[in-house]
Design an enzyme around this catalytic site. Structure first.
Site, mmCIF file in Angstrom:
data_model
loop_
_atom_site.group_PDB
_atom_site.id
_atom_site.type_symbol
_atom_site.label_atom_id
_atom_site.label_comp_id
_atom_site.label_asym_id
_atom_site.label_seq_id
_atom_site.Cartn_x
_atom_site.Cartn_y
_atom_site.Cartn_z
ATOM 1 N N GLU A 113 0.896 -1.167 0.000
ATOM 2 C CA GLU A 113 0.000 0.000 0.000
ATOM 3 C C GLU A 113 0.923 1.203 0.000
ATOM 4 O O GLU A 113 1.617 1.442 0.979
ATOM 5 C CB GLU A 113 -0.846 0.035 1.278
ATOM 6 C CG GLU A 113 -1.725 -1.161 1.499
ATOM 7 C CD GLU A 113 -2.900 -1.175 0.562
ATOM 8 O OE1 GLU A 113 -3.242 -0.120 0.002
ATOM 9 O OE2 GLU A 113 -3.464 -2.256 0.368
ATOM 10 N N CYS B 18 -3.045 8.519 3.471
ATOM 11 C CA CYS B 18 -2.790 7.947 2.157
ATOM 12 C C CYS B 18 -3.981 8.164 1.237
ATOM 13 O O CYS B 18 -3.855 8.167 0.026
ATOM 14 C CB CYS B 18 -2.511 6.457 2.296
ATOM 15 S SG CYS B 18 -3.795 5.607 3.218
HETATM 16 P P1 NAP Z 1 8.392 4.810 4.471
HETATM 17 O O1 NAP Z 1 9.503 5.703 4.768
HETATM 18 O O2 NAP Z 1 8.401 4.097 3.178
HETATM 19 O O3 NAP Z 1 8.318 3.776 5.679
HETATM 20 C C1 NAP Z 1 7.315 2.814 5.752
HETATM 21 C C2 NAP Z 1 7.744 1.706 6.676
HETATM 22 O O4 NAP Z 1 8.814 0.987 6.073
HETATM 23 C C3 NAP Z 1 8.248 2.167 8.028
HETATM 24 O O5 NAP Z 1 7.792 1.286 9.022
HETATM 25 C C4 NAP Z 1 9.740 2.038 7.861
HETATM 26 O O6 NAP Z 1 10.418 1.883 9.095
HETATM 27 C C5 NAP Z 1 9.815 0.787 7.050
HETATM 28 N N1 NAP Z 1 11.108 0.570 6.417
HETATM 29 C C6 NAP Z 1 11.909 1.451 5.812
HETATM 30 N N2 NAP Z 1 13.005 0.827 5.368
HETATM 31 C C7 NAP Z 1 12.893 -0.480 5.713
HETATM 32 C C8 NAP Z 1 13.721 -1.627 5.558
HETATM 33 N N3 NAP Z 1 14.891 -1.558 4.946
HETATM 34 N N4 NAP Z 1 13.281 -2.795 6.058
HETATM 35 C C9 NAP Z 1 12.111 -2.893 6.683
HETATM 36 N N5 NAP Z 1 11.294 -1.829 6.873
HETATM 37 C C10 NAP Z 1 11.686 -0.640 6.386
HETATM 38 O O7 NAP Z 1 6.983 5.557 4.542
HETATM 39 P P2 NAP Z 1 6.465 6.561 5.659
HETATM 40 O O8 NAP Z 1 7.232 7.811 5.511
HETATM 41 O O9 NAP Z 1 6.428 5.904 6.983
HETATM 42 O O10 NAP Z 1 4.969 6.759 5.208
HETATM 43 C C11 NAP Z 1 4.557 7.745 4.291
HETATM 44 C C12 NAP Z 1 4.177 7.142 2.983
HETATM 45 O O11 NAP Z 1 3.297 6.060 3.203
HETATM 46 C C13 NAP Z 1 3.439 8.084 2.082
HETATM 47 O O12 NAP Z 1 3.984 8.002 0.804
HETATM 48 C C14 NAP Z 1 2.011 7.561 2.069
HETATM 49 O O13 NAP Z 1 1.308 7.777 0.868
HETATM 50 C C15 NAP Z 1 2.212 6.127 2.296
HETATM 51 N N6 NAP Z 1 1.052 5.550 2.945
HETATM 52 C C16 NAP Z 1 0.270 4.707 2.240
HETATM 53 C C17 NAP Z 1 -0.834 4.140 2.826
HETATM 54 C C18 NAP Z 1 -1.725 3.181 2.079
HETATM 55 O O14 NAP Z 1 -2.577 2.529 2.691
HETATM 56 N N7 NAP Z 1 -1.587 3.071 0.790
HETATM 57 C C19 NAP Z 1 -1.136 4.414 4.157
HETATM 58 C C20 NAP Z 1 -0.323 5.291 4.847
HETATM 59 C C21 NAP Z 1 0.783 5.849 4.223
HETATM 60 P P3 NAP Z 1 11.242 3.071 9.758
HETATM 61 O O15 NAP Z 1 10.265 4.079 10.183
HETATM 62 O O16 NAP Z 1 11.919 2.420 10.888
HETATM 63 O O17 NAP Z 1 12.169 3.578 8.702
#
Ligand code: NAP
Length: 697
Positions: free
Chosen positions: A273, A312
């Protein structure tokens, strides 16, 4: 069940020294070693916690889930797991105030926290109820009907779904630290699969608080849930073909993780997602002065400001008829100008900060990109009024509305997601243009159209559905009860194609099946009936001298069959049924009239055949059968004419014990396969009836 050992208490935000967050690994609360990540209060900027998973044994966590949690959950039936979810939801709901207090540290307003905390707990409730209504009281699920595979009927097929035997890894975004965890856990645990929850580090202090409540409850079996506050380390390297990953976050991270060797080599199920440039469209009929225009303005402004635009599903692209752009801009500006930004704890504040300073930098970068292709028409990037807080210390961001004069050629607003209170207005000349703009999001979670013209709603729905996971068709009739553009619901699919990740979550039972293996079983009807514990036509039957309606729930065997005496249908029966029911349809009146339709002669009412067959199989005296509960799958397969003789075959098809209410009669639902046949042994009606039958216990 998990013993509540050394529980971390929810983070205290009232000026206490920051504390290190706990992870929950292998049934124990642990703190990681190494350099921790500082976590900040979104409003004050103060460090409130540290997170680290350094030194954790991720392979051991996967092993613990697989060897302890999985077997415990798989030993439970769907109904037991559903009751477990309900008890958990009740436990957490009773403690929600503590979670609201911690949620303040994420910058959420009370309403934002409500969506996150109570919305998340509500998802547990929703799955608890679906689990008992839509799944059997079994450890596995039977999917779809029996598939005939041979002429003689001795070889048939049936699909079953069984829980995966690995672990589900849930990687969540920072914006919904509670809902994000619970909307994934509910279907996973109901499916019978253990999970490791990895919230985004920045807001994991709130996830930790609610997770601690889950452990404190003692309701979940040991090994069924584990938590990582901090990095996921090499966790994904330990997953195998029985595991699943559900990722929510940015498209870049999702893509990177999906390509990891262990994921690719083992074909680990990977649901993504990700970013989504959702649209909302004002219909050509929804001119200023209409209810739809006002609803649209309210919804767009609300979607920009709730959760400070960090949803999102938030509206990023606002598509309006070119003749109404000025009106929309003016109405939105008026509404947005009334949104007070600041510390949500201060009265009157309607929008809080972003989740952290890093997000401010990210959104700023995205805004600078959008600025190249659109004109800022409301708000200013560097002029921000903040109430009750220090704008420089907290993660505050202004509300910005852009307008694009040429959205077909200047495309950045279709490509760049500013994950904050940012939106771009786009004009359209006709509906084809409007839909083409909507599709420029290249796959989104949700789109909406505000129109009171159902022809417009139909055109937009069918013209944009392939590019969206959900479409809201809004108008004055839905206004009072609509849950709005931005709310994913447990009973509806959440996810979207393309840029949105191509994944699907929730959607009622569909979300549960994602964590199960669907397997096609082939064999004889008798063997398959035995395996799935459901009678299927052609399977061996049993019977004895005792009428099945004289037996208690426990005494009935699947396949137990009663064959009734026969009854000859007469003209008088048909006439009397016409008079009694008031159904004087011409085909039941005379041979001549009947021949004007599809029948050879005057035909008996199908509902009379149904009633007459009940008259044949019912045992009338008071006994274990309490009530008729319903009827399913009715088909009249052959006409019955006066002179035909019918008889019925009643077979115990499936049994489901019901929960006993206080002071209630212990009972279960028995589904009976009924076949009504004529004198030539040809089926004339088939259906399933459901009866409530007393349990002897
Ligand atoms: P993100 O930076 O991609 O992080 C998402 C998750 O991935 C976090 O828990 C992060 O952990 C983890 N992660 C990062 N690198 C990883 C790795 N190497 N191994 C395992 N896990 C890893 O996204 P975000 O900044 O938290 O969220 C914002 C984005 O999410 C926006 O683009 C938004 O559109 C999207 N979003 C989508 C939805 C949906 O349902 N489609 C819902 C909410 C948000 P850490 O925090 O520890 O880095």
């Amino acid at each position: 069940m998990i013993a509540p050992t050394a529980l971390p208490t929810p983070l205290d935000l009232s000026g206490h020294a920051p504390r290190a967050l706990f992870s929950y690994a292998g049934g124990a609360w642990v703190r990681g070693a190494g350099t921790p990540t500082p976590l900040h209060h979104a409003v004050t900027g103060a460090v409130i916690a540290h997170a680290s998973t350094g030194g954790l044994d991720f392979a051991a966590m996967v092993h613990h889930a697989r060897s302890v949690g999985g077997p415990a959950l798989r030993a439970m039936t769907f109904h037991q797991r559903a009751r477990m979810l309900k008890a958990l939801a009740q436990f957490l709901m009773a403690r929600k105030d503590a979670y609201y207090a911690v949620s303040a540290g994420t910058g959420a307003t009370t309403r934002d926290s409500w969506v996150d905390i109570e919305g998340g707990i509500g998802t547990l409730f929703a799955y608890a109820s679906r689990g008992r209504r839509e799944f059997p009281d079994e450890t596995f699920h039977v999917d779809g009907p029996t598939e005939p595979l041979s002429k003689g009927g001795t070889f048939v097929g049936r699909h079953i779904c069984v829980p995966l035997e690995g672990v589900a890894v849930h990687i969540n975004a920072f914006n919904f630290p509670v809902w994000g965890m619970l909307e994934k856990l509910a279907p996973t645990l109901l499916a019978g699969v253990p999970a490791i929850v990895k919230p985004a580090t920045i807001t994991s202090f709130l996830t930790e608080a609610v997770f601690a409540g889950m452990i404190e409850s003692g309701i979940l079996p040991a090994g069924s849930v584990q938590l990582l506050c901090g990095s996921a380390g090499d966790l994904l390297d330990h997953l195998d073909e029985q595991c699943a990953v559900a990722f929510t976050g940015s498209a870049d991270t999702g893509r990177m993780l999906k390509q990891m060797p262990a994921i690719v080599q083992n074909n680990v199920r990977f649901n993504v997602e990700a970013d989504s440039l959702n649209f909302s469209m004002l219909g050509p009929d929804a001119a200023p002065g209409t209810e739809e225009f006002d609803l649209f303005i309210k919804e767009v402004a609300n979607e920009m400001t709730s959760k400070a635009g960090q949803k999102c599903t938030a509206i990023r692209r606002t598509i309006v008829p070119e003749t109404m752009v000025d009106d929309v801009r003016a109405a939105l500006a008026t509404r947005l100008a009334g949104t007070v930004i600041g510390d949500p704890a201060v009265k009157g504040v309607r929008m809080g900060p972003l989740a952290g300073r890093a997000q401010v930098g990210e959104v700023r970068k995205a805004v600078e990109a959008i600025t190249k292709d659109a004109e800022l028409v409301f708000g200013a990037l560097d002029a921000l009024q903040v109430t009750g807080a220090d704008a420089a210390a907290g993660a505050f961001f202004p509300i910005l509305l852009f307008a694009s004069s040429d959205p077909f050629r200047r495309t950045t607003p279709h490509d760049v997601e500013a994950f904050g209170p940012v939106n771009t207005l786009m004009p359209y000349r006709n509906l084809d243009d409007a839909m083409a703009l909507a599709r420029r999001g290249r796959g989104s979670l949700v789109g909406s159209v505000f129109t009171n013209d159902d022809a417009v709603a139909r055109t937009v729905a069918l013209g944009t559905a392939a590019h969206h996971g959900r479409l809201l068709l809004a108008n004055r009739h839905t206004a009072k009860e609509s849950t709005g553009h931005g709310s994913p619901l447990p009973n509806l699919v959440h996810g979207g194609p393309g840029r949105a990740g191509g994944g699907e979550e929730m959607g009622g039972a569909r979300g549960v099946l994602h964590y199960m293996q669907r397997t096609a079983l082939q064999g004889s009807p008798t063997t398959l009936s035995h395996v799935v514990r459901e009678y299927m036509p052609g399977a061996a039957t049993t019977g004895d001298a005792v009428h099945p309606f004289r037996k208690h729930f426990e005494e009935l065997a699947i396949g137990e069959t009663l064959i009734t005496a026969s009854r000859t249908i007469t003209h008088e029966d048909v006439d009397k049924f016409s008079d009694l029911s008031g159904d004087h349809f011409y085909a039941h009146k005379s041979d001549e009239l009947a021949r004007q339709g599809v029948f050879e002669k005057k035909v008996a009412h199908g509902y009379f055949i149904l009633s007459a067959s009940a008259g044949l199989f019912v045992d009338p005296a008071p006994g274990p059968v309490l009530a008729n509960y319903g009827l399913e799958g009715l088909r009249f397969v052959k006409p019955v004419y006066p002179g035909d003789a019918i008889h019925a075959r009643l077979t115990c098809k499936q049994k489901t014990a019901k929960e006993t209410l206080p002071d209630g009669i212990p009972q279960g639902v028995v589904a009976w396969d009924v076949e009504v046949k004529n004198q030539d042994d040809e089926p004339v009606a088939v259906y399933t009836i459901l009866t409530l039958v007393r349990r002897s216990g």
